[in-house]
Design a protein around this motif. Structure first.
Motif, mmCIF file in Angstrom:
data_model
loop_
_atom_site.group_PDB
_atom_site.id
_atom_site.type_symbol
_atom_site.label_atom_id
_atom_site.label_comp_id
_atom_site.label_asym_id
_atom_site.label_seq_id
_atom_site.Cartn_x
_atom_site.Cartn_y
_atom_site.Cartn_z
ATOM 1 N N GLY A 86 -4.574 -2.401 -2.304
ATOM 2 C CA GLY A 86 -3.806 -1.896 -1.549
ATOM 3 C C GLY A 86 -4.246 -0.523 -1.944
ATOM 4 N N ASN A 128 0.860 -1.141 -0.148
ATOM 5 C CA ASN A 128 0.128 0.158 0.224
ATOM 6 C C ASN A 128 0.847 0.939 0.073
ATOM 7 N N PHE A 158 0.808 5.825 -4.096
ATOM 8 C CA PHE A 158 0.984 4.672 -4.171
ATOM 9 C C PHE A 158 2.069 4.623 -5.007
ATOM 10 N N VAL A 202 -0.029 -3.177 -7.251
ATOM 11 C CA VAL A 202 -0.873 -3.150 -5.706
ATOM 12 C C VAL A 202 -2.120 -3.531 -6.812
#
Length: 225
Positions: free
Chosen positions: A201, A180, A217, A198
């Motif tokens: 997340g 995350n 992110f 990801v």
């Protein structure tokens, strides 16, 4: 700079958010049990719009235990670059020149131990000359958190120490599993992967991304030092 894959794309708005934020890969999941699965027609419409833009990332279809023939058909129909194999696919699909997706796929591993990870990597790792997509853009393997039933998207953090050891011998390793915006920079520093991946997340809820989390992110991954 660290490469980033935003996976579980189900709509154009999320795709465009990720692209604008600097995503290098977008993942489309073709596995019905997933909360983030997308149908072929929706994916095709998203891809057509993305391809018309000048900064289209590498587009990846995520498959679980599909035949090579069916996987190749979907790659062609939707207009995707690579297939991520997230089930118990046999090494033939990745490494044999007779495979319908040879040079167009990489394997996702969910190892329970370093020994298992190393053994699987020997079977499934992709060398750069086997990939039709530019080797500088293509992962050789993906490692995600083991779960007895779920195929990714668990939100559970993986074993970074094990991943770091695997990354040393597999320079194309993509890291997934519980990442995350808060922990991705630390994961990059510890594991030193080729790329990070990801899905859950950066979500507002399953199948819908949170734009703020997507941007954070990608920024944190690419500026992890």
């Amino acid at each position: 700079m660290m490469k980033v894959k935003i996976c579980g794309i189900t709509n154009l708005a999320d795709a465009e958010t990720a692209v604008t934020a600097g995503a290098d890969y977008l993942g489309f999941i073709f596995y019905l049990p997933s909360k983030r699965s997308v149908d072929i027609n929706t994916a095709k419409a998203i891809v057509q719009t993305l391809r018309a833009a000048p900064n289209c990332p590498v587009l990846v279809g995520v498959f679980v235990n599909e035949t090579g023939e069916h996987t190749a058909e979907i790659l062609d129909e939707v207009g995707l670059d690579l297939a991520q194999l997230s089930g118990e696919e046999v090494p033939f699909l990745v490494g044999d020149e007779q495979s319908p997706i040879y040079g167009r796929c990489y394997k996702a591993l969910r190892p329970t131990s370093l020994a298992e990870a190393k053994a699987d990597a020997e079977w499934y790792s992709v060398t750069s000359n086997r990939l039709s997509v530019n080797s500088n853009q293509s992962p050789s393997l993906l490692i995600e958190t083991y779960h007895p039933t779920l195929r990714g998207g668990t939100g559970e953090t993986g074993n970074w120490e094990m991943s770091a050891q695997l990354a040393q011998s597999n320079p194309g390793l993509m890291l997934a599993g519980g990442l995350n915006a808060e922990n991705v920079a630390e994961a990059v520093r510890l594991v030193r992967p080729f790329a990070v991946d990801v899905a859950s997340g950066v979500e507002a809820y399953p199948g819908k991304k949170d734009p703020t989390l997507v941007r954070a992110f990608i920024h944190n991954a690419k500026n992890s030092g």
